[in-house]
Design an enzyme around this catalytic site. Sequence first.
Site, PDB file in Angstrom:
ATOM      1  N   CYS A   3      -7.829  14.011 -59.251  1.00 42.30           N
ATOM      2  CA  CYS A   3      -8.818  12.928 -59.263  1.00 42.30           C
ATOM      3  C   CYS A   3     -10.210  13.548 -59.253  1.00 42.30           C
ATOM      4  CB  CYS A   3      -8.627  12.027 -58.038  1.00 42.30           C
ATOM      5  SG  CYS A   3      -9.990  10.876 -57.805  1.00 42.30           S
ATOM      6  N   HIS A  45      -9.574   8.749 -50.857  1.00 35.64           N
ATOM      7  CA  HIS A  45      -9.131   8.235 -52.158  1.00 35.64           C
ATOM      8  C   HIS A  45      -8.584   6.818 -52.024  1.00 35.64           C
ATOM      9  CE1 HIS A  45      -7.766   8.423 -56.332  1.00 35.64           C
ATOM     10  NE2 HIS A  45      -6.807   7.618 -55.884  1.00 35.64           N
ATOM     11  N   ASN A  86     -16.099  -1.570 -61.455  1.00 33.31           N
ATOM     12  CA  ASN A  86     -15.134  -1.916 -62.487  1.00 33.31           C
ATOM     13  C   ASN A  86     -13.729  -1.728 -61.936  1.00 33.31           C
ATOM     14  OD1 ASN A  86     -17.177  -2.368 -64.434  1.00 33.31           O
ATOM     15  ND2 ASN A  86     -17.311  -0.167 -64.829  1.00 33.31           N
ATOM     16  N   HIS A  97     -10.787   6.023 -58.857  1.00 34.72           N
ATOM     17  CA  HIS A  97     -11.160   6.293 -57.462  1.00 34.72           C
ATOM     18  C   HIS A  97     -12.296   5.307 -57.209  1.00 34.72           C
ATOM     19  CE1 HIS A  97     -12.119   9.371 -54.078  1.00 34.72           C
ATOM     20  NE2 HIS A  97     -12.974   8.358 -53.948  1.00 34.72           N
ATOM     21  N   HIS A  99     -15.374   3.176 -56.728  1.00 37.39           N
ATOM     22  CA  HIS A  99     -16.788   3.548 -56.750  1.00 37.39           C
ATOM     23  C   HIS A  99     -17.624   2.348 -57.117  1.00 37.39           C
ATOM     24  CE1 HIS A  99     -15.115   4.276 -60.764  1.00 37.39           C
ATOM     25  NE2 HIS A  99     -16.300   3.933 -61.254  1.00 37.39           N
TER      26      HIS A  99
HETATM   27  P1  AMP Z   1     -16.064   3.493 -64.428  1.00 30.92           P
HETATM   28  O1  AMP Z   1     -16.049   3.478 -65.922  1.00 30.92           O
HETATM   29  O2  AMP Z   1     -16.582   2.257 -63.781  1.00 30.92           O
HETATM   30  O3  AMP Z   1     -14.734   3.934 -63.856  1.00 30.92           O
HETATM   31  O4  AMP Z   1     -17.152   4.575 -64.024  1.00 30.92           O
HETATM   32  C1  AMP Z   1     -16.914   5.938 -64.021  1.00 30.92           C
HETATM   33  C2  AMP Z   1     -18.255   6.597 -64.130  1.00 30.92           C
HETATM   34  O5  AMP Z   1     -18.130   7.935 -63.712  1.00 30.92           O
HETATM   35  C3  AMP Z   1     -18.821   6.630 -65.557  1.00 30.92           C
HETATM   36  O6  AMP Z   1     -20.072   5.944 -65.579  1.00 30.92           O
HETATM   37  C4  AMP Z   1     -18.966   8.128 -65.853  1.00 30.92           C
HETATM   38  O7  AMP Z   1     -20.136   8.421 -66.589  1.00 30.92           O
HETATM   39  C5  AMP Z   1     -19.013   8.718 -64.456  1.00 30.92           C
HETATM   40  N1  AMP Z   1     -18.541  10.095 -64.349  1.00 30.92           N
HETATM   41  C6  AMP Z   1     -17.396  10.616 -64.848  1.00 30.92           C
HETATM   42  N2  AMP Z   1     -17.292  11.910 -64.522  1.00 30.92           N
HETATM   43  C7  AMP Z   1     -18.396  12.210 -63.772  1.00 30.92           C
HETATM   44  C8  AMP Z   1     -18.871  13.399 -63.145  1.00 30.92           C
HETATM   45  N3  AMP Z   1     -18.191  14.555 -63.199  1.00 30.92           N
HETATM   46  N4  AMP Z   1     -20.045  13.342 -62.491  1.00 30.92           N
HETATM   47  C9  AMP Z   1     -20.753  12.197 -62.433  1.00 30.92           C
HETATM   48  N5  AMP Z   1     -20.346  11.045 -62.995  1.00 30.92           N
HETATM   49  C10 AMP Z   1     -19.192  11.049 -63.667  1.00 30.92           C
HETATM   50 ZN    ZN Z   2      -9.820  10.345 -55.658  1.00 31.09          ZN
END
Ligand code: AMP
Ligand code: ZN
Length: 113
Positions: A3, A45, A86, A97, A99
């Site tokens: 993850c 998580h 989302n 995970h 957020h």
């Molecule tokens: P979601 O699409 O709501 O699941 O959001 C996931 C978010 O995580 C997206 O906006 C990605 O740009 C962001 N994301 C993915 N990998 C990373 C990373 N390594 N560091 C920072 N943001 C990330």
């Molecule tokens: Zn996680």
Amino acid sequence: MDCIFCKIANKEIPSDIIYEDESLLVFKDINPLAPVHLLVVPKVHINSLNDISESNSSIVSKIFELIPQIAKEMKINETGYRVISNCGKDGDQTVEHLHYHILGGRKLDSSLG
Ligand code: AMP
Ligand code: ZN
């Protein structure tokens, strides 16, 4: 567990962290959609909103107590901002995970989908 946000929380991969405490992390989204685009992530998580229950919902209170502090620090508290989580396929969740996105620093589109 494979993850990406657990790896960020464990410092196995780098991120641009702007806040950290024992249970939460706030870092910059790697693909920002607004001048301020942060992710508020619990260190524990939890897959998604679907997995929030009485047993773990105290982390959600902590997240929502932190968000106005972060907004103030980023100087978007007065201009305003949007908080998004989302969930699942139709919600277009790409990282499984839990957020919360904080988006601000410009006038956001009124469309939610
Ligand atoms: P979601 O699409 O709501 O699941 O959001 C996931 C978010 O995580 C997206 O906006 C990605 O740009 C962001 N994301 C993915 N990998 C990373 C990373 N390594 N560091 C920072 N943001 C990330
Ligand atoms: Zn996680």
